[in-house]
Design an enzyme around this catalytic site. Structure first.
Site, PDB file in Angstrom:
ATOM      1  N   LYS A  43       0.310  -1.606   0.012  1.00  0.00           N
ATOM      2  CA  LYS A  43       0.249  -0.237  -0.047  1.00  0.00           C
ATOM      3  C   LYS A  43       1.154   1.002   0.055  1.00  0.00           C
ATOM      4  CE  LYS A  43      -1.785  -1.266   3.766  1.00  0.00           C
ATOM      5  NZ  LYS A  43      -0.904  -2.884   3.909  1.00  0.00           N
ATOM      6  N   GLY A  67       3.592  -0.939   8.670  1.00  0.00           N
ATOM      7  CA  GLY A  67       4.445  -0.512   8.137  1.00  0.00           C
ATOM      8  C   GLY A  67       5.065  -0.286   6.922  1.00  0.00           C
ATOM      9  N   HIS A  68       4.681   0.543   6.687  1.00  0.00           N
ATOM     10  CA  HIS A  68       4.266   1.168   5.223  1.00  0.00           C
ATOM     11  C   HIS A  68       5.502   2.335   4.279  1.00  0.00           C
ATOM     12  CE1 HIS A  68      -0.242   2.021   5.479  1.00  0.00           C
ATOM     13  NE2 HIS A  68       0.031   0.228   5.661  1.00  0.00           N
TER      14      HIS A  68
END
Ligand code: GDP
Ligand code: IMO
Ligand code: MG
Length: 451
Positions: A43, A67-68
């Protein structure tokens, strides 16, 4: 031109037209980016890619369990609270009321960005209604998991479950509470007293230092003051002005508290519906929903996973895809693409466009499978079962596709992909009856195909 000949109606139409011209190419859009599997679908990368075209990126739920990851020109950023639009210099970022904020984590993220020369001042707003993660939430997450033994969920230990539990028990502490120091102290003292009793008598755990917590949170209040806003007002004004908004979900549909594989889920609503409640935007304003899916499936933490790999292949595949958690570093469980799950996500989110990520991870495989349905009691099941006992007994039915055995990392147009890769993607689109809009062929922003 003789202005005396213009009648009032023409003038009104003219003003309207000028307004329109000023907004040229700025047809208002409010796009939700939602995880369509068990989180970690990519994402962050998709939001970063689209944020160059967006005025605002707003996170709507979850907290530091997310956690992106964004890889930009060789540099890696992993965001837990801060929306993934922050690397686009003209984009304003919003942390909505649906997010639970860990002050220590958030300040660390802001400082890390500052160190990298990215100033968030005037570009980051935080909802005054967002709830705070308190030290006792993190402690409770830990002791609750330990207490569960084999039944544990495998949480990220970021205090998410206990913080949302307090929110729904109506004893949570919100950003707005920090503003009134006296009532903040009173609320916090009451909560700490209650949590200490719980920690000591039931879990035999260490007690918390009340004054230390109060002092630390007051310090946090001073630091975040400049960012706090009524973000619902801000976002709705932006929509009225014709701006482009991207609403960023955390986790994924199968981790949703209502629609996920309960109880092995998170404690919020990552599905698209969560964007409205988590930001204070009405459903009539949403223009589209992009579902992010890996070209295969992963899951971190415990719970059912029908297409999961086992044995040596599982370990080799994990290395191929570098499948380790961005928040906890835990190894991710990996499996084939599951069209039953994809269709379920499309249904509950109203997904009208798919972003397929990590296609490149499949480049070297001889063959690739897609689960088209499950078999249960000698019957084919196409709808994801809501009963965990049935799901446990479901056998995935696969179709096998030949691998393309070519690198895709440098491909930038759909038509330039290997024929077999195109067929694989087209089959996913056919099975899901949904258009693929983005294909990821690497972790860098530009390693993407817009379709
Ligand atoms: P998120 O939580 O959904 O934002 O996903 P994560 O950041 O936790 O995990 C996705 C991982 O895949 C990260 O390491 C990304 O850098 C990486 N990634 C995203 N898209 C692609 C892609 O198309 N190809 C490859 N090879 N890696 C990708
Ligand atoms: P992003 O936004 C993948 C998982 C945990 C655990 C369950 C509950 O990066 O996709 P929690 O700490 O939320 O109470 O844990 O949910 N989980 C995630 N898995 N990606 C995430 O976020 C996740 N956030 C939570 O591993 O199984
Ligand atoms: Mg992640």
């Amino acid at each position: 031109m003789d202005f005396r000949t213009i009648n009032p109606t023409d003038l009104w139409v003219g003003v309207f037209y000028v307004k329109k011209i000023n907004n040229i190419g700025r047809k208002m859009s409010v796009v939700i980016v939602v995880g369509a599997q068990w989180g970690d679908e990519g994402k962050g990368k998709v939001v970063d890619l689209l944020s160059g075209e967006s005025d605002i990126v707003a996170r709507y739920q979850g907290g530091a369990n997310a956690g992106h990851t964004i890889n930009l020109k060789g540099e890696q950023f992993i965001f837990h609270h801060i929306p993934s639009g922050i690397l686009s210099p003209n984009t304003v970022c919003v942390i909505g009321n649906g997010v639970v904020i860990d002050p220590y984590g958030l300040m660390e993220e802001i400082e890390l960005l500052n160190k990298k020369g990215i100033d968030v001042t005037g570009r980051l707003y935080i909802s005054h209604k967002a709830h705070l993660i308190m030290p006792y939430h993190k402690l409770l997450d830990k002791v609750l998991e330990e207490d569960q033994g084999d039944g544990k969920i495998g949480t990220t230990l970021r205090g998410i479950g206990p913080a949302y539990a307090d929110k729904y028990s109506r004893i949570g502490i919100r950003i707005v509470d920090l503003l009134d120091r006296d009532s903040f102290r009173e609320k916090l003292r009451k909560n700490i007293k209650e949590k200490n009793r719980l920690l000591k008598t039931i879990y035999n755990a260490e007690e918390l230092d009340e004054d230390k917590i109060i002092n630390e949170y007051v310090e946090f209040d001073k630091k975040i003051d400049e960012f706090v806003k009524d973000t619902s007002v801000f976002l709705n004004s932006a929509i009225k002005e014709g701006k482009n908004l991207l609403l960023e979900g955390a986790q994924g549909t199968l981790l949703d508290i209502d629609y996920g594989t309960y109880p092995f889920v998170t404690s919020s609503n990552p599905i698209s519906g969560g964007a409205c409640t988590g930001l204070g935007i009405g459903p009539t304003k949403i223009t589209s929903v992009i579902g992010v899916m890996k070209a295969y499936t992963t899951r971190v933490g415990r719970g059912p996973f029908p297409t999961e790999f086992i044995g040596e292949f599982a370990d080799n595949f994990r290395e191929l895809g570098s499948e380790y958690g961005s928040t906890t570093g835990r190894p991710r469980r990996c499996g084939w693409f599951d069209a039953v799950i994809a269709n379920y996500s499309i249904r509950v989110n109203g997904i009208d466009g798919i972003a397929i990520t990590k296609l490149d991870v499949l480049d070297t495989l001889d063959e690739i499978k897609i689960c088209t349905c499950y078999q249960y009691n000698n019957k084919n099941i196409i709808h994801f079962p809501s009963d965990p006992k049935i799901l446990q007994k479901c056998e995935p039915i696969y179709e096998t596709h030949p691998g393309w055995k070519q690198l895709t990392k440098n491909v930038r147009k759909f038509e330039d992909l290997p024929e077999k890769a195109k067929k694989y993607l087209s089959r996913i689109s056919e099975l899901t009856e949904t258009k693929i809009k983005i294909v990821g062929v690497g972790s860098e922003r530009n390693e993407s195909i817009r379709c």
